[in-house]
Enzyme design. Structure first.
Site, PDB file in Angstrom:
ATOM      1  N   ASN A  85      37.519  -2.385  -3.606  1.00  0.00           N
ATOM      2  CA  ASN A  85      36.672  -1.118  -2.959  1.00  0.00           C
ATOM      3  C   ASN A  85      37.653  -0.159  -2.438  1.00  0.00           C
ATOM      4  O   ASN A  85      38.408  -0.342  -1.627  1.00  0.00           O
ATOM      5  CB  ASN A  85      35.958  -1.882  -1.583  1.00  0.00           C
ATOM      6  CG  ASN A  85      35.344  -0.835  -0.848  1.00  0.00           C
ATOM      7  OD1 ASN A  85      35.131   0.412  -1.250  1.00  0.00           O
ATOM      8  ND2 ASN A  85      34.690  -1.047   0.160  1.00  0.00           N
ATOM      9  N   TRP A  86      37.445   1.073  -3.442  1.00  0.00           N
ATOM     10  CA  TRP A  86      38.628   2.085  -3.012  1.00  0.00           C
ATOM     11  C   TRP A  86      38.394   2.641  -1.503  1.00  0.00           C
ATOM     12  O   TRP A  86      39.146   3.441  -1.107  1.00  0.00           O
ATOM     13  CB  TRP A  86      38.685   3.056  -4.136  1.00  0.00           C
ATOM     14  CG  TRP A  86      39.720   2.345  -5.207  1.00  0.00           C
ATOM     15  CD1 TRP A  86      40.357   1.198  -5.308  1.00  0.00           C
ATOM     16  CD2 TRP A  86      39.911   3.073  -6.549  1.00  0.00           C
ATOM     17  NE1 TRP A  86      40.833   1.197  -6.505  1.00  0.00           N
ATOM     18  CE2 TRP A  86      40.644   2.292  -7.146  1.00  0.00           C
ATOM     19  CE3 TRP A  86      39.642   4.312  -6.843  1.00  0.00           C
ATOM     20  CZ2 TRP A  86      41.175   2.576  -8.539  1.00  0.00           C
ATOM     21  CZ3 TRP A  86      40.213   4.689  -8.272  1.00  0.00           C
ATOM     22  CH2 TRP A  86      41.018   4.010  -8.862  1.00  0.00           C
ATOM     23  N   LYS A  87      37.067   2.552  -1.205  1.00  0.00           N
ATOM     24  CA  LYS A  87      36.490   3.410   0.126  1.00  0.00           C
ATOM     25  C   LYS A  87      36.906   4.971  -0.362  1.00  0.00           C
ATOM     26  O   LYS A  87      36.861   5.521  -1.390  1.00  0.00           O
ATOM     27  CB  LYS A  87      37.265   2.806   1.350  1.00  0.00           C
ATOM     28  CG  LYS A  87      37.194   1.305   1.294  1.00  0.00           C
ATOM     29  CD  LYS A  87      37.655   0.711   2.711  1.00  0.00           C
ATOM     30  CE  LYS A  87      37.326  -0.863   2.613  1.00  0.00           C
ATOM     31  NZ  LYS A  87      37.636  -1.373   3.971  1.00  0.00           N
ATOM     32  N   GLU A 132      31.510  -0.848   6.976  1.00  0.00           N
ATOM     33  CA  GLU A 132      31.545   0.426   7.088  1.00  0.00           C
ATOM     34  C   GLU A 132      30.273   1.447   7.148  1.00  0.00           C
ATOM     35  O   GLU A 132      30.071   2.285   8.144  1.00  0.00           O
ATOM     36  CB  GLU A 132      32.656   1.126   6.329  1.00  0.00           C
ATOM     37  CG  GLU A 132      34.077   0.611   7.047  1.00  0.00           C
ATOM     38  CD  GLU A 132      35.171   0.361   5.783  1.00  0.00           C
ATOM     39  OE1 GLU A 132      35.000   0.857   4.676  1.00  0.00           O
ATOM     40  OE2 GLU A 132      35.871  -0.535   5.946  1.00  0.00           O
ATOM     41  N   GLU A 179      31.825 -10.715   4.180  1.00  0.00           N
ATOM     42  CA  GLU A 179      33.286 -10.320   4.960  1.00  0.00           C
ATOM     43  C   GLU A 179      32.824 -10.028   6.280  1.00  0.00           C
ATOM     44  O   GLU A 179      32.310  -9.028   6.957  1.00  0.00           O
ATOM     45  CB  GLU A 179      32.900  -8.398   4.430  1.00  0.00           C
ATOM     46  CG  GLU A 179      33.235  -8.259   2.651  1.00  0.00           C
ATOM     47  CD  GLU A 179      33.761  -7.360   2.388  1.00  0.00           C
ATOM     48  OE1 GLU A 179      34.831  -7.029   1.789  1.00  0.00           O
ATOM     49  OE2 GLU A 179      33.416  -6.030   3.014  1.00  0.00           O
ATOM     50  N   SER A 228      40.970  -8.250   4.234  1.00  0.00           N
ATOM     51  CA  SER A 228      42.255  -8.322   4.085  1.00  0.00           C
ATOM     52  C   SER A 228      42.732  -9.551   3.173  1.00  0.00           C
ATOM     53  O   SER A 228      43.705 -10.282   3.553  1.00  0.00           O
ATOM     54  CB  SER A 228      42.818  -8.810   5.585  1.00  0.00           C
ATOM     55  OG  SER A 228      42.561  -7.633   6.453  1.00  0.00           O
ATOM     56  N   GLY A 277      39.911  -4.212  -0.515  1.00  0.00           N
ATOM     57  CA  GLY A 277      39.975  -2.971   0.150  1.00  0.00           C
ATOM     58  C   GLY A 277      41.341  -2.513  -0.254  1.00  0.00           C
ATOM     59  O   GLY A 277      41.644  -2.269  -1.258  1.00  0.00           O
ATOM     60  N   HIS A 292      28.034  -2.370   3.017  1.00  0.00           N
ATOM     61  CA  HIS A 292      29.288  -2.464   3.397  1.00  0.00           C
ATOM     62  C   HIS A 292      29.191  -2.409   4.886  1.00  0.00           C
ATOM     63  O   HIS A 292      28.660  -1.473   5.362  1.00  0.00           O
ATOM     64  CB  HIS A 292      30.285  -1.612   2.802  1.00  0.00           C
ATOM     65  CG  HIS A 292      31.729  -1.921   2.999  1.00  0.00           C
ATOM     66  ND1 HIS A 292      32.381  -1.587   4.364  1.00  0.00           N
ATOM     67  CD2 HIS A 292      32.654  -2.723   2.485  1.00  0.00           C
ATOM     68  CE1 HIS A 292      33.644  -2.043   4.337  1.00  0.00           C
ATOM     69  NE2 HIS A 292      33.731  -2.890   3.334  1.00  0.00           N
ATOM     70  N   GLY A 305      40.105  -4.442   6.796  1.00  0.00           N
ATOM     71  CA  GLY A 305      41.227  -3.487   6.991  1.00  0.00           C
ATOM     72  C   GLY A 305      41.994  -3.746   8.310  1.00  0.00           C
ATOM     73  O   GLY A 305      42.620  -3.036   8.843  1.00  0.00           O
TER      74      GLY A 305
HETATM   75  P1  PGA Z   1      40.303  -4.849   3.063  1.00  0.00           P
HETATM   76  O1  PGA Z   1      38.642  -4.437   2.942  1.00  0.00           O
HETATM   77  O2  PGA Z   1      40.648  -5.743   1.804  1.00  0.00           O
HETATM   78  O3  PGA Z   1      41.128  -3.637   3.241  1.00  0.00           O
HETATM   79  O4  PGA Z   1      40.382  -5.751   4.364  1.00  0.00           O
HETATM   80  C1  PGA Z   1      37.676  -5.156   2.357  1.00  0.00           C
HETATM   81  C2  PGA Z   1      36.669  -4.223   2.410  1.00  0.00           C
HETATM   82  O5  PGA Z   1      36.083  -3.856   3.360  1.00  0.00           O
HETATM   83  O6  PGA Z   1      35.660  -4.545   1.298  1.00  0.00           O
END
Ligand code: PGA
Length: 255
Positions: free
Chosen positions: A13-15, A100, A170, A216, A237, A98, A176
């Site tokens: 997931n590049w965001k 976010e 998640e 993470s 991520g 997600h 993150g």
């Molecule tokens: P992260 O993100 O691996 O940077 O914690 C995971 C995600 O948000 O899908």
């Protein structure tokens, strides 16, 4: 629990990272590193990167996904992208709900459900995200919340459509932050998600549903996490922005 009934899926997931040129370069770097994967390899990229990513991934085992999708087929929804548009652009997967999106963009369990239905009806595979906040965990609501979010997301999804659904557990506190759930916490959370699927569709169906862990996950902890019986790969991520790290995670999930 029979893990052999499920294929692991490692999805990046590049965001909000990478220009189209950077996307092309990163995928070119990843291709040789993940070509022997014995798991599904997906990269979910910003909308603007989709054409470059689809082109770069052509002929490889990397599938391209989007990070969101609107629930209407077309119309006056300024700034939105429909499932049909994604399919036409060569997208196969889409992340929905997600944390976010839930936290910053007003996503609710209901809109997660609508997006999931729209994506499935258009033939996309969905990666539906669920997860508790630290406060909810500390109050003891993790199981209740994960089951609720899972069932809400899947409202009106048929057992046949469920074959195209991946659920990503998640924990919000692990995204993150560098704080990963322990292997057992991940397994337990994924188990709650699977139990919710069993309650809604029966135990046999639940055995076949891919449930990822995300939060993470990195080159160091991927092996321990993906070893767990309920963990069928991961949603990655930060570590999906580095080819070498992502390749190690793909390898860990391929065992
Ligand atoms: P992260 O993100 O691996 O940077 O914690 C995971 C995600 O948000 O899908």
């Amino acid at each position: 629990m029979n893990k052999t009934k499920r294929k692991a899926v490692i999805a990046g997931n590049w965001k909000m990272n990478n220009t189209p040129a950077a996307a092309k370069a990163l995928i070119e770097e990843m291709k040789p590193l993940v070509k022997d994967a014995d798991c599904e390899v997906v990269l979910c990229v910003p909308f603007i990167d989709i054409p470059a990513a689809v082109e770069a991934a052509k002929g490889s085992n990397i599938k391209i996904g989007a990070e969101n999708v609107h629930f209407k087929a077309s119309g006056a929804y300024t700034g939105e992208i429909s499932a049909e548009m994604l399919v036409a652009a060569g997208v196969e997967y889409v992340i929905i709900g997600h944390s976010e999106r839930r936290q910053y963009f007003g996503e609710t369990d209901q809109t997660v459900n609508l997006r999931t239905l729209a994506a499935l009806n258009a033939g996309l595979k969905t990666i539906v995200c669920v997860g508790e906040t630290l406060e909810q965990r500390e109050l003891g609501y993790t199981e209740t919340l994960l089951k609720y979010q899972t069932k809400m997301a899947l409202t009106n999804v048929t057992a046949e459509q469920l074959k195209n659904v991946i659920i990503a557990y998640e924990p919000v506190w692990a995204i993150g932050t560098g704080v990963t759930a322990t292997d057992d916490q991940a397994d337990e959370g994924n188990g709650f998600v699977r139990a919710a699927v069993a309650e809604a569709y029966g135990a046999d169906v639940a055995e076949t549903v891919t449930v990822q862990y995300g939060g993470s996950m990195n080159a160091k902890n991927a092996e321990g996490l993906t070893d767990k019986v309920n963990v069928d790969g991961g949603l990655i991520g930060g570590a999906s922005l580095k080819a070498a790290d992502f390749a190690v995670i793909v390898k860990a999930a391929s065992r």
